[in-house]
Design a protein around this motif. Structure first.
Motif, PDB file in Angstrom:
ATOM      1  N   ASP A  97       0.909  -1.229   0.049  1.00 50.63           N
ATOM      2  CA  ASP A  97       0.177   0.050   0.032  1.00 50.63           C
ATOM      3  C   ASP A  97       0.702   1.327   0.176  1.00 50.63           C
ATOM      4  O   ASP A  97       2.191   0.965  -0.040  1.00 50.63           O
ATOM      5  CB  ASP A  97      -0.917  -0.245   1.162  1.00 50.63           C
ATOM      6  N   ARG A  98       0.425   2.290  -0.035  1.00 52.32           N
ATOM      7  CA  ARG A  98       1.122   3.566  -0.164  1.00 52.32           C
ATOM      8  C   ARG A  98       2.067   3.816   1.196  1.00 52.32           C
ATOM      9  O   ARG A  98       3.345   4.367   0.865  1.00 52.32           O
ATOM     10  CB  ARG A  98       0.182   5.024  -0.026  1.00 52.32           C
ATOM     11  N   LYS A  99       1.575   3.362   2.253  1.00 56.04           N
ATOM     12  CA  LYS A  99       2.524   3.680   3.388  1.00 56.04           C
ATOM     13  C   LYS A  99       3.847   2.767   3.176  1.00 56.04           C
ATOM     14  O   LYS A  99       4.979   2.787   3.545  1.00 56.04           O
ATOM     15  CB  LYS A  99       1.723   3.272   4.841  1.00 56.04           C
ATOM     16  N   LYS A 100       3.541   1.451   2.743  1.00 53.90           N
ATOM     17  CA  LYS A 100       4.473   0.503   2.331  1.00 53.90           C
ATOM     18  C   LYS A 100       5.608   0.975   1.477  1.00 53.90           C
ATOM     19  O   LYS A 100       6.887   0.870   1.532  1.00 53.90           O
ATOM     20  CB  LYS A 100       4.139  -1.117   2.401  1.00 53.90           C
ATOM     21  N   ARG A 101       4.875   1.663   0.322  1.00 57.47           N
ATOM     22  CA  ARG A 101       5.600   2.049  -1.106  1.00 57.47           C
ATOM     23  C   ARG A 101       6.711   3.292  -0.223  1.00 57.47           C
ATOM     24  O   ARG A 101       7.781   3.551  -0.720  1.00 57.47           O
ATOM     25  CB  ARG A 101       4.998   2.334  -1.716  1.00 57.47           C
ATOM     26  N   ASP A 102       5.979   3.964   0.645  1.00 56.83           N
ATOM     27  CA  ASP A 102       6.661   5.139   1.089  1.00 56.83           C
ATOM     28  C   ASP A 102       7.986   4.553   2.073  1.00 56.83           C
ATOM     29  O   ASP A 102       9.078   5.224   1.871  1.00 56.83           O
ATOM     30  CB  ASP A 102       5.799   5.648   2.022  1.00 56.83           C
ATOM     31  N   ALA A 103       8.000   3.495   2.913  1.00 58.56           N
ATOM     32  CA  ALA A 103       9.011   3.042   3.547  1.00 58.56           C
ATOM     33  C   ALA A 103      10.132   2.524   2.830  1.00 58.56           C
ATOM     34  O   ALA A 103      11.231   2.556   2.800  1.00 58.56           O
ATOM     35  CB  ALA A 103       8.371   1.844   4.321  1.00 58.56           C
ATOM     36  N   VAL A 104       9.495   1.777   1.491  1.00 60.43           N
ATOM     37  CA  VAL A 104      10.348   1.072   0.380  1.00 60.43           C
ATOM     38  C   VAL A 104      11.332   2.054  -0.368  1.00 60.43           C
ATOM     39  O   VAL A 104      12.507   1.970  -0.295  1.00 60.43           O
ATOM     40  CB  VAL A 104       9.697   0.159  -0.696  1.00 60.43           C
ATOM     41  N   TRP A 105      10.561   3.359  -0.507  1.00 60.96           N
ATOM     42  CA  TRP A 105      11.210   4.322  -1.392  1.00 60.96           C
ATOM     43  C   TRP A 105      12.339   5.183  -0.381  1.00 60.96           C
ATOM     44  O   TRP A 105      13.479   5.427  -0.895  1.00 60.96           O
ATOM     45  CB  TRP A 105      10.447   5.500  -1.752  1.00 60.96           C
ATOM     46  N   SER A 106      11.960   5.032   0.896  1.00 65.16           N
ATOM     47  CA  SER A 106      13.012   5.731   1.830  1.00 65.16           C
ATOM     48  C   SER A 106      14.288   4.829   1.677  1.00 65.16           C
ATOM     49  O   SER A 106      15.559   5.483   1.668  1.00 65.16           O
ATOM     50  CB  SER A 106      12.397   5.746   3.008  1.00 65.16           C
ATOM     51  N   ILE A 107      14.272   3.775   1.644  1.00 65.72           N
ATOM     52  CA  ILE A 107      15.464   2.747   1.623  1.00 65.72           C
ATOM     53  C   ILE A 107      16.101   2.554   0.104  1.00 65.72           C
ATOM     54  O   ILE A 107      17.476   2.916  -0.061  1.00 65.72           O
ATOM     55  CB  ILE A 107      14.935   1.209   1.927  1.00 65.72           C
ATOM     56  N   ILE A 108      15.336   2.808  -0.809  1.00 64.68           N
ATOM     57  CA  ILE A 108      15.785   3.062  -2.128  1.00 64.68           C
ATOM     58  C   ILE A 108      17.003   4.479  -2.180  1.00 64.68           C
ATOM     59  O   ILE A 108      17.745   4.320  -2.744  1.00 64.68           O
ATOM     60  CB  ILE A 108      14.818   2.886  -3.127  1.00 64.68           C
ATOM     61  N   GLU A 109      16.216   5.411  -1.597  1.00 61.12           N
ATOM     62  CA  GLU A 109      16.715   6.613  -1.561  1.00 61.12           C
ATOM     63  C   GLU A 109      18.115   6.580  -0.961  1.00 61.12           C
ATOM     64  O   GLU A 109      19.309   7.241  -1.721  1.00 61.12           O
ATOM     65  CB  GLU A 109      15.873   7.900  -1.125  1.00 61.12           C
ATOM     66  N   ARG A 110      18.027   6.125  -0.040  1.00 58.03           N
ATOM     67  CA  ARG A 110      19.131   5.742   0.970  1.00 58.03           C
ATOM     68  C   ARG A 110      20.256   4.928   0.368  1.00 58.03           C
ATOM     69  O   ARG A 110      21.531   5.061   0.086  1.00 58.03           O
ATOM     70  CB  ARG A 110      19.031   5.120   2.478  1.00 58.03           C
ATOM     71  N   TYR A 111      19.998   3.988  -0.471  1.00 59.83           N
ATOM     72  CA  TYR A 111      20.703   3.162  -1.337  1.00 59.83           C
ATOM     73  C   TYR A 111      21.577   3.946  -2.396  1.00 59.83           C
ATOM     74  O   TYR A 111      22.688   3.943  -2.465  1.00 59.83           O
ATOM     75  CB  TYR A 111      20.100   1.924  -1.835  1.00 59.83           C
ATOM     76  N   ARG A 112      20.788   4.879  -3.176  1.00 60.68           N
ATOM     77  CA  ARG A 112      21.034   5.626  -4.169  1.00 60.68           C
ATOM     78  C   ARG A 112      22.198   6.569  -3.665  1.00 60.68           C
ATOM     79  O   ARG A 112      23.233   7.074  -4.327  1.00 60.68           O
ATOM     80  CB  ARG A 112      20.059   6.061  -5.126  1.00 60.68           C
TER      81      ARG A 112
END
Length: 350
Positions: free
Chosen positions: A33-48
């Motif tokens: 859901d949107r909340k989980k996608r938000d958490a995933v994107w935060s990790i992707i941002e940190r990875y990048r």
């Protein structure tokens, strides 16, 4: 996270949180859901951010960036290809397929692809139409195996029978009709009560093979699920006085028996193969299953089935399968077991 990044985020060339919220995620099987996608994107941002700070890219990112460059400048730079031949297609990721698509623009005979969904031991299924590659109505299924015997092939495909495998068109594929061009001995299958007994019996078998003047030691291999298991087999062989090497990468020639992992053996072939320690808890890998998300365990099991299939089909002539304690659940309950005798299994089969 890798399962989300490689097939969804990277090939869609997503660069913002808003884009990630809106993209489709076909085939993932993990609801976000949107909340989980938000958490995933935060990790992707940190990875990048970490990747930028070290000026590093993964292989998949190099492929996606290269595809984007080819889309923009490939024709002008004169680097495009008329034809591309692709082998082991089942192991390629969406960014790699997009690179190949960008390298050879759609035209007559632009791509020739060989792939086998049953040999996918890495990554996830890829529907090629999503990468701009149209194969529906243009593909042909091959069923004749030239490498191994009918007996070894029959053993190998049994590990696949309960799995649902997705092909490059997005449909399911099975092993119906698979056959071999030649015959050979029935695979030797045996269990042991303990690790020392299993190792001793493997050494007995390889000694019987080595006593045959027609068998080159460099064409005999012991395949195991992990490097630790392969090293245990190597040490037991050397202690018995049988020259053996453990290798971690494909090797064209050898004058000694080789021990290696099932993954390393992919793409190789041997006259005689022992699948060592196909035991419960080892194959399938308990660690791989326990560390997978619940929604992805079915995919892990497919990889484990494919790995056993790949390993068994490395044998051109003779195949043996061993375990200690209880056999792997991927071995059928009615798989016959055999005692090893030099008289039965030392002879060469052509």
């Amino acid at each position: 996270l890798e399962g989300e990044y490689l097939p969804v985020v990277l090939p869609a060339r997503v660069t913002s949180r808003e884009e990630y919220f809106s993209i489709r995620r076909p085939g993932r099987g993990v609801a976000l859901d949107r909340k989980k996608r938000d958490a995933v994107w935060s990790i992707i941002e940190r990875y990048r951010e970490n990747a930028r700070s070290t000026s590093s890219l993964s292989y998949a990112e190099v492929a996606e960036i290269s595809a984007a460059w080819l889309d923009l400048y490939g024709e002008e730079a004169g680097v495009l290809a008329d034809h591309v031949l692709i082998d082991e297609g089942q192991d390629l990721s969406p960014p790699q397929w997009k690179l190949l698509r960008a390298l050879a623009r759609p035209a007559r005979n632009d791509m020739f692809i060989a792939e086998d969904a049953h040999q996918r031991i890495y990554g996830h299924p890829v529907v090629l139409s999503r990468c701009g590659i149209a194969i529906v109505g243009r593909s042909r299924r091959l069923t004749l195996n030239y490498r191994t015997t009918a007996e070894n092939l029959a053993f190998a495909v049994r590990s696949l029978e309960e799995g649902d495998f997705i092909d490059a068109e997005g449909g399911t594929t099975d092993v119906a009709g698979y056959h071999s061009a030649r015959r050979g001995p029935t695979p030797v299958v045996f269990g042991a009560q303990s690790e020392p007994e299993q190792l001793a019996r493997v050494c007995d078998l390889i000694e019987s093979w080595a006593s045959d003047e027609w068998v080159d030691a460099g064409t005999v291999a012991v395949l195991a699920r992990t490097n630790d298991r392969a090293l245990a087999a190597r040490d037991a062989l050397v202690a018995r006085g049988i020259p053996a090497n453990h290798v971690k990468s494909a090797q064209a020639t050898s004058d000694r028996v080789l021990t290696l992992t099932m993954h390393t053996a992919k793409g190789m072939e041997f006259s005689r193969v022992v699948l060592f320690d196909v035991s419960e808890g080892v194959v399938p890998s308990t660690w791989m299953l326990d560390s997978a998300a619940p929604e992805e365990r079915d995919e892990v099991m497919l990889h484990e089935r494919s790995l056993l299939y790949v390993a068994a089909s490395r044998a051109r002539d003779a195949l043996a399968v061993t375990w200690s304690g209880s056999p792997s659940p991927l071995l059928h309950a009615d798989t016959p077991t055999h005692d090893i005798t030099t008289e039965e299994h030392s002879g060469a089969t052509i």
